[in-house]
Design an enzyme around this catalytic site. Structure first.
Site, PDB file in Angstrom:
ATOM      1  CE1 TYR A  55      -3.234  -2.822   0.148  1.00  0.00           C
ATOM      2  CE2 TYR A  55      -3.607  -2.370   2.474  1.00  0.00           C
ATOM      3  CZ  TYR A  55      -3.895  -3.095   1.339  1.00  0.00           C
ATOM      4  OH  TYR A  55      -4.838  -4.093   1.388  1.00  0.00           O
ATOM      5  CB  SER A  56       1.215   4.342  -0.332  1.00  0.00           C
ATOM      6  OG  SER A  56      -0.058   4.822  -0.683  1.00  0.00           O
TER       7      SER A  56
END
Length: 340
Positions: A55-56
């Protein structure tokens, strides 16, 4: 806030879990607001936080680690590994080599000594289950993780994983994290019954059907950040999109009769299934979290569930939530045709 056992792990978790996929550059780049989201969720009784290393590109884990500083002991913390955060050979998948590195990197980003639930983010068809279960078992014995699970595994792979664990004397996947919503009920055919039979905890994702159950698309208008980024996904001229919009319209009428917003109905729905432990609410803003928390008391009775079954029959997928990750033997003809 209601709570439930996380399968047979001995841990107890809130029935609403905080998903943090939208923390960081991909969703909300305001770190202070993201930290406030975590703190607000904890103050409301949510004790289950789910993230992932991809995630990111690790930023979500760093934000979660910052937010949990001083409150770590009160939280059941889950993260995931499988996808590569950088290009290169042997930097993704469910091999011993990759998962050992991925767990250590997640621990550093999260600023913690242990992960309560570590999940392999997707199946890895090139790695033996024995290899994956073996390294995860070792990580439990080392104290780096408390339990482990999987995400988006088909039912046959869940069954096979338990057979391998039993025959090799290894620990088992204790949880499964599948997509489940009023627009994607396919896991009711096999994944949920299998998970229940094996005593697995189930934490479901995408209750809002990738945005179609937010209530913003009843007329087909692309009225969301996701629609502006990927307008083709919400193009009403596409027959599949038109079908999703038509079903969402019918579901919105049920929500109206309950005097609740459509997202509240959609988020409460997975919790009506006896095999589901928690539903992951992947909010992007503090406002979205407050809106979710206002309706955690909603429990769908049989009359409402019967209406929902009439709109989307049990076991039916209005769309395929796994389409971005197709099975290799369906996309590669060489894996399903006779050699020579």
């Amino acid at each position: 806030m209601q709570y439930a056992p996380l399968g047979r792990t001995g841990m107890t978790v809130s029935r609403y879990a905080l998903g943090t996929m939208m923390f960081g550059s991909v969703g909300n780049s305001d770190r202070e607001e993201c930290v406030s989201i975590v703190h607000t969720a904890l103050d409301a009784g949510i004790n289950f936080v789910d993230t992932a290393d991809m995630y990111s590109t690790g930023e979500s884990e760093r934000i979660v680690g910052e937010a949990l500083r001083g409150r770590r002991d009160a939280v059941i913390l889950a993260t995931k590994g499988h996808f590569g955060l950088e290009e290169g050979l042997n930097k993704s998948g469910n091999s011993r080599r990759h998962l050992l590195n991925a767990v250590d990197a997640s621990l550093r980003r999260l600023g913690t000594d242990w992960i309560d639930l570590y999940q392999v983010h997707r199946p890895d068809w090139s790695t033996d289950l024995e290899e994956t279960l073996g390294v995860l078992t070792d990580l439990v014995r080392e104290g780096k993780i408390r339990a482990f699970g999987c995400s988006s595994f088909p039912a046959h792979e869940l069954v096979e994983s338990h057979r391998v664990a039993e025959s090799r004397g290894l620990m088992r996947f204790r949880t499964e994290q599948p997509p489940y919503s009023l627009l994607a009920r396919g896991i009711e055919r096999d994944v949920l019954p299998v998970a229940e039979r094996w005593g697995m905890g189930v934490l479901t994702w995408s209750p809002l059907g990738f945005g179609f159950l937010t209530g913003r698309h009843r007329t087909g208008a692309a009225d969301s950040a996701r629609a502006r980024v990927r307008p083709a996904w919400f193009d009403p001229e596409n027959p599949q999109v038109a079908r999703k919009l038509a079903v969402a319209e019918q579901l919105a009428l049920v929500a109206d009769d309950l005097d609740r917003p459509l997202p509240a109905l959609a988020t409460a729905f997975p919790l009506a299934h006896r095999a589901v432990t928690s539903v992951i609410t992947g909010v992007r803003t503090l406002e979205q979290l407050h809106a979710t928390l206002q309706h955690v008391d909603l429990v769908l009775d049989d009359a409402v569930l019967d209406r929902l079954d009439a709109i989307v029959p049990p076991g039916t997928d209005v769309y395929d939530p796994q389409s971005p990750m197709p099975l290799p033997w369906l996309t590669d003809s060489a894996l399903r045709r006779r050699a020579g």
